[in-house]
Design an enzyme around this catalytic site. Structure first.
Site, short mmCIF file in Angstrom:
data_model
loop_
_atom_site.label_atom_id
_atom_site.label_comp_id
_atom_site.label_asym_id
_atom_site.label_seq_id
_atom_site.Cartn_x
_atom_site.Cartn_y
_atom_site.Cartn_z
N ARG A 69 0.84 -1.19 0.00
CA ARG A 69 0.00 0.00 0.00
C ARG A 69 0.88 1.25 0.00
O ARG A 69 1.83 1.35 0.76
CB ARG A 69 -0.91 0.02 1.21
CG ARG A 69 -1.75 1.29 1.25
CD ARG A 69 -3.01 1.15 1.96
NE ARG A 69 -3.72 2.41 1.93
CZ ARG A 69 -4.73 2.69 2.69
NH1 ARG A 69 -5.17 1.79 3.53
NH2 ARG A 69 -5.34 3.85 2.61
N ASP A 123 -6.23 -2.68 2.72
CA ASP A 123 -6.69 -1.60 3.59
C ASP A 123 -7.17 -2.27 4.86
O ASP A 123 -7.97 -3.21 4.81
CB ASP A 123 -7.83 -0.83 2.92
CG ASP A 123 -8.33 0.33 3.76
OD1 ASP A 123 -7.48 1.04 4.34
OD2 ASP A 123 -9.55 0.51 3.85
#
Length: 178
Positions: A88, A101
């Site tokens: 990420r 996430d």
């Protein structure tokens, strides 16, 4: 103390990424149990990420932690490191596609209102992709700041085209299924 995390991703080897993230979090949140896997439309805020993107895969994780050893802020930093390890990017649009996430949804019955962390998650009660898998793990759980159960919150959501569907849970995640 029970901890609930929301996992979401729409890039890469999602089952493998989720399995790696679960293994990385296990030392702090053992034992871990996960919901079924769900697929949902990406959430894009007005003026947000404009490119088309794939649906998200979501699940909710329940673990247990000692508040002395793993307070909410430390757990947040740990989850951010796990996200970074999964690829990420630290900056960019909140609505952009991502390989992982992790949201801290609930930390027992604690309410946290800090600069970098708000618990319960401030939008979880509006998100079918969070409430549907959370209902599997804890349908009668009351959300501390709202006083309503997960089932009540899910039932209160309007049928507004916000689709969420349960999909088969990959074998890579079977170890954590309750």
């Amino acid at each position: 103390m029970p901890i609930y995390l929301g996992f979401g991703a729409n890039q890469g080897d999602i089952p493998g990424t989720f399995a790696s993230a679960l293994a990385a979090l296990e030392p702090a949140l053992e034992p871990l149990t996960i919901s079924s896997l769900y697929r949902s439309a990406p959430v894009v805020r007005p003026g947000g990420y404009a490119e088309p993107q794939a649906p998200y895969n979501n699940l909710v994780v329940r673990g247990f932690a000692s508040p002395q050893e793993h307070p909410p802020e430390r757990l947040l930093r740990w989850t951010q490191e796990v996200e970074k390890t999964a690829g990420r990017q630290p900056h960019g649009s909140l609505d952009a596609p991502r390989p992982l996430d992790i949201d801290l949804l609930l930390y027992g019955d604690q309410i946290v209102a800090g600069q970098d962390l708000t618990v319960p998650h401030p939008r979880m009660h509006q998100r079918r992709f969070v409430l549907a898998p959370l209902q599997e793990l804890a349908p009668d759980l009351k959300i501390p700041s709202l006083g309503l159960s997960v089932s009540d919150l899910l039932a209160s959501l309007a049928a507004d085209g916000d689709w969420v569907e349960r999909v088969p849970t990959p074998g890579a995640l079977s170890r954590w299924r309750g």
